[in-house]
Enzyme design. Structure first.
Site, PDB file in Angstrom:
ATOM      1  N   HIS A  55     -14.890 -29.101   0.398  1.00 12.82           N
ATOM      2  CA  HIS A  55     -14.553 -28.108   1.232  1.00 12.82           C
ATOM      3  C   HIS A  55     -13.217 -28.047   2.108  1.00 12.82           C
ATOM      4  O   HIS A  55     -13.216 -27.683   3.129  1.00 12.82           O
ATOM      5  CB  HIS A  55     -15.664 -27.663   1.688  1.00 12.82           C
ATOM      6  CG  HIS A  55     -16.222 -27.098   0.639  1.00 12.82           C
ATOM      7  ND1 HIS A  55     -18.028 -27.027   1.336  1.00 12.82           N
ATOM      8  CD2 HIS A  55     -16.164 -27.016  -0.339  1.00 12.82           C
ATOM      9  CE1 HIS A  55     -18.652 -26.515  -0.091  1.00 12.82           C
ATOM     10  NE2 HIS A  55     -17.796 -26.926  -0.875  1.00 12.82           N
ATOM     11  N   PRO A  56     -12.053 -28.968   1.654  1.00 11.78           N
ATOM     12  CA  PRO A  56     -10.966 -28.877   2.835  1.00 11.78           C
ATOM     13  C   PRO A  56      -9.862 -27.860   3.289  1.00 11.78           C
ATOM     14  O   PRO A  56      -9.615 -26.566   2.808  1.00 11.78           O
ATOM     15  CB  PRO A  56      -9.775 -29.785   2.491  1.00 11.78           C
ATOM     16  CG  PRO A  56      -9.843 -29.532   0.841  1.00 11.78           C
ATOM     17  CD  PRO A  56     -11.352 -29.870   0.249  1.00 11.78           C
TER      18      PRO A  56
END
Length: 538
Positions: free
Chosen positions: A473-474
């Protein structure tokens, strides 16, 4: 040289939505450039097939982060979609919008129009939910499904045990509150993955004003002065250029968008000059402020059957495969995350700060070159996983050279603050509270990972540093904000200091949200397209 009104770089969760929304009125020509290929693949369509795409370089960028002291020196693996639909074509399909407080924080940090009440109608316009949820929209392109009836019985026991640990039952994580435990809603339809490409891009591709070019690696944005005028890309060994009559829109995600900005001369001037890249605009925030959720599993041997006994033997795979091919049901038709929820590591906290994932199978025994979802352990087992919702550690993503084909340098700086270490320590202790409940304790033979020898705080911290990793989930590497010295794009997603160039993807998040990021990425696509259309001068 060909010209289009809008050029969209990237066909992922946001880019697919942008393409659909900008082309809907028929007024504008839209070009989508995708570095990967077609999403028409069996293991993309089959939900549990993402165990196969996890290490498939034909659809996956397969990034590696730098060795990270916060992860015991490990170089974390970062899969990212390189295919139509981007990471929505290879993800775990959990649909969580994010907590309303997340978006109110975005608004309150100087981004008008980005509060929860502003964004709720946009979320609902995307969604189609045929279950009992009143929170999700109906009639939108994106099918969101309640798959709880397909859960393995062990998953329901895990949900029951979490309630015995003090968590409330929550029938809808997209409803009034996130906190509690229950079944995740999934982006599937008819037993098939509902990626952003399937929901938005494929329908848009039927329009005469939409052009999609695959295997097109965009190498830089072209400028006349401070105005973006087009892009250069490579395809089949040839270099091509296309013009944008109105705007260039970058939707490459939190890795590829800052990479392309820097290759195009937008970033920290000192870094760019050192790499021999002419500076178009100096902004040291490009590639900075990286945030990501970190996760870990605690794994147990069970005395009752789990999905291991369904998916491990060849005959089990065959039966599951036949069920899927004939009926589009069974374990292959849903995510590995069969339930979960959100909880507070400390009751004094005002909101949940950890996310739970329940998996009715275990993968202690590794399998080279494959995420062993389809080849789990030969004994009954299950895992309880978690990830932090709002970490305070930040990292960076920057290019290594002026070569567009060289992977960028990813520095997560995981667990680099005392806050993140302390809350993860509390969180893993809570996992053991779940395992010690009456429901779970009667099903557990032994804790396999980390194992009963791991007891002291120092041992628990050393373990989660060694075994934790990204949950993919960057965000925030081109974050949105009103101050050009602290952000990359303004609240209308225009790149500060430049004209005709926007970023519309999860890299613009001012801060990370609570929960999975795919839903919010698609929302940003819709919101961004709305802003683009509002700003057009006829």
């Amino acid at each position: 040289m060909r010209s289009f009104d809008f050029i969209i770089v990237g066909s992922g969760s946001a880019g697919s939505v942008v393409a659909e929304r900008l082309s809907a009125n028929g007024r504008y020509s839209v070009l989508v450039l995708e570095a990967g290929g077609s999403d028409r693949r069996f293991f993309i369509s089959m939900p549990l097939g993402y165990g196969k795409t996890f290490y498939d370089k034909s659809v996956n960028w397969m990034y590696r982060a730098e060795p990270d002291p916060g992860l015991g020196g490990n170089a974390d693996y970062w899969p990212r979609g390189k295919v139509l639909g981007g990471s929505s074509s290879i993800n775990a399909m959990v649909y969580v919008r994010g907590a309303s407080e997340d978006f109110d924080e975005w608004r309150d940090h100087g981004n008008p129009g980005w509060g929860a009440s502003d964004l709720l109608p946009i979320f609902r316009s995307l969604e189609n939910h045929d279950g009992p949820s009143n929170s999700l929209g109906r009639g939108g392109p994106l099918q969101v499904t309640d798959c709880s009836k397909l859960f393995h019985p062990l998953a329901n026991q895990l949900i029951k045990a979490a309630q015995e640990s003090g968590l409330a039952w929550n029938p809808d994580f997209n409803g009034a509150t996130q906190e509690g435990v229950g079944a995740f809603q999934l982006t599937t339809k008819g037993g098939r993955r509902m990626s952003a490409a399937r929901a938005f891009l494929r329908p848009a591709m039927k329009r005469p004003n939409v052009t999609v070019i695959t295997q097109a690696m965009v190498t830089r944005v072209l400028f006349e002065g401070n105005r973006a005028t087009g892009v250069e890309f490579e395809r089949s060994g040839k270099r091509e250029r296309v013009n944008a009559n109105r705007e260039v829109i970058l939707s490459g995600g939190s890795v590829n968008t800052p990479q392309l900005l820097e290759l195009s001369g937008i970033g920290d001037a000192v870094r760019l000059r050192r790499l021999g890249i002419p500076v178009v605009h100096n902004n040291a925030q490009v590639g900075e402020n990286l945030q990501d959720h970190l996760g870990i599993n605690y794994t147990y041997r069970a005395n009752v059957p789990s999905l291991n006994q369904v998916l491990r033997p060849w005959w089990g795979k065959a039966l599951a495969g036949i069920e899927y091919l004939l009926l589009r049901t069974g374990p292959l038709s849903i995510s590995m995350n069969q339930g979960g929820g959100f909880f507070r590591t400390d009751p004094s906290r005002k909101r949940a700060n950890m996310q739970l994932y329940f998996q009715a199978f275990s993968t202690v025994v590794p399998k080279a070159g494959e995420r062993p979802i389809l080849t789990p352990d030969p004994w009954p087992g299950f895992s309880i996983g978690l990830s932090n919702c709002r970490p305070t550690s930040t990292g960076s993503i920057h290019i290594r050279s002026n070569d567009p084909l060289e992977q960028p340098r990813i520095i997560p700086n995981a667990f680099s603050t005392g806050h993140d270490v302390a809350e993860m320590l509390d969180a893993v202790k809570f996992l053991r509270r779940i395992a010690a409940t009456p429901t779970m304790s009667k099903l557990i033979v032994e804790e396999l990972l980390p194992g009963p020898a791991c007891q002291s705080d120092d041992e628990l911290i050393a373990d989660f540093r060694r075994r934790s990793g990204t949950v993919y989930h960057p965000v925030s590497t081109c974050r949105m904000g009103p101050d050009p010295s602290q952000s990359v794009v303004d609240p209308r997603l225009r790149v500060h200091g430049l004209e005709g160039l926007r970023v519309i993807d999860c890299s613009v998040f001012p801060n990370i949200i609570s929960g999975n990021t795919n839903a919010a990425a698609m929302m940003v696509g819709a919101k961004g397209a709305q802003l683009v259309l509002e700003d057009q001068v006829v």
